[in-house]
Design an enzyme around this catalytic site. Sequence first.
Site, short mmCIF file in Angstrom:
data_model
loop_
_atom_site.label_atom_id
_atom_site.label_comp_id
_atom_site.label_asym_id
_atom_site.label_seq_id
_atom_site.Cartn_x
_atom_site.Cartn_y
_atom_site.Cartn_z
N ASP A 195 0.86 -1.19 0.00
CA ASP A 195 0.00 0.00 0.00
C ASP A 195 0.90 1.24 0.00
OD1 ASP A 195 -1.67 2.11 0.71
OD2 ASP A 195 -2.89 0.91 2.08
N HIS A 196 0.85 1.98 -1.09
CA HIS A 196 1.78 3.11 -1.24
C HIS A 196 1.46 4.27 -0.30
CE1 HIS A 196 5.12 5.05 -2.94
NE2 HIS A 196 4.94 4.77 -4.22
N ARG A 197 0.33 4.22 0.37
CA ARG A 197 0.05 5.27 1.37
C ARG A 197 0.90 5.06 2.61
NH1 ARG A 197 -6.23 4.20 1.90
NH2 ARG A 197 -5.30 2.12 2.10
#
Length: 462
Positions: free
Chosen positions: A434-436
């Site tokens: 998850d790039h967040r």
Amino acid sequence: MALIEVKVPDIGDFDEVAIIEVLVKAGDTVKAEQSLITVESDKASMEIPSSHAGVVKELRVALGDKVSTGSLVLMLETADGAAVASAAAATAVAAPAASAPAPETAPVAAPAVPASAPASAPVVDTAAVAAPAAAVAAAVLPAHQPGTPSAALPHASPSIRKFARELGVPLAEVKGSGFKGRITQHDVQNFVRTVMTGSLQTVAQQAKAPAAAGSDGAFPGLLPWPKVDFAKFGPIERKDMSRIKKISGANLHRNWVVIPHVTNHDDADITELEAFRVQLNKENEKSGVKVTMLAFMIKAAVAALKKFPEFNASLDGDQLVMKNYFHIGFAADTPNGLVVPVIKDADQKGIFQISQEMSELAKKARDGKLGPADMTGGCFSISSLGGIGGKYFTPIINAPEVAIMGVCKSTIEPKWDGQAFQPRLMLPLSLSWDHRVIDGASAARFNVYFASLLADFRRIVL
Ligand code: CAO
């Protein structure tokens, strides 16, 4: 004026069927033939209409009650001067709507809105699965803000009601476009699409993302789902999706749409580890416990989560929940669909114990006997297609986790050792993250570390 009893008419084989909807309340004016309640058996649902026009004086049933032919539904004040009577509701009960698909043929673009049916045997998703799907979706998408319900009763066939119920759609808020304002499957789908778009927009706003320019939705110009009459092109048959597929589909769709996924691919040299595994199984042939590569990967995942704690986290608003426990889920393929049982406290268990638990959980999964406790609380998941084949894939993160490791079939490949090519057993890794929460550099490091553990398992104790 007369007060009459409206009863359930002859509904054939339907005995002791549950009321799943009460469509009127005391004080409502109803027309003859207007639907009063919906009942549902395990095979079909049907609406029970009113035998007369009048005003509902008193409801004698409630949601969840069981009724049969002759059960009293309500007391109705009629204006036709009929004497106090006992009237079975109209004899012409709408034909039961078997759990067949609704008449319109358009497939549903699996919405990520809640399915209101409780998920007693949850599926994909670790913490998420055990909760009713509604709660799951609510955890990620902002709750749908109810609009103004239409004053009139929503007109919809039982199959459409069932369809709407499965998607958690409040029919009172759906505008019908069918004959005399009847709600069609298309109307329900449009409603879902609108709510989805609004929800995603809100998520984007909450994340202070720039708004989509000049649009009234998050996906400007998105084409509607194609409506195809497949029968025109050849013979077809329709099949209901399994319950597991419906629930896992909604979860997977939400996760795929909401989480900014990136997948890093790498390879692990498992030549020595595989030789060790084969040797272990030979030595322990009589124990009945077969050690699989997946058990080693679960241990390697624990070590990697310890080294890179942001992979053992969940997003909660603006905060990260960092976990100090290590529960690892593994995707299991079953005849009814995908489920993710969880090995709890994998950090405190050895390879044999993990192998044994995995085989028990996989069997329970195939037999459809996993309970919520078997599938909740996961920190990180592994999806292994190694027993089947393939090279790399892009696994979908199992929210609220933030990463998942996908592995495919290991194959012998030539590897240059500085002087010559050597045949090495290489395991393809595909880590989705998850790039967040995670950056690309951390993901690459995670993969490299994970691969180094499998290449030399002694590193696990360092
Ligand atoms: N490379 C090569 N061979 C592998 C391997 C790999 N990475 N992983 C397993 N194998 C071999 C095993 O050694 C075993 O061989 P033998 O029978 O000769 O010993 C064979 O493949 C079958 O293994 P398995 O699948 O029974 O055991 P497992 O522990 O690897 O997996 C389970 C168990 C439950 C994860 C698996 O059966 C399964 O369901 N996999 C599918 C998961 C899935 O659907 N993922 C996709 C999710 S996204 O839609």
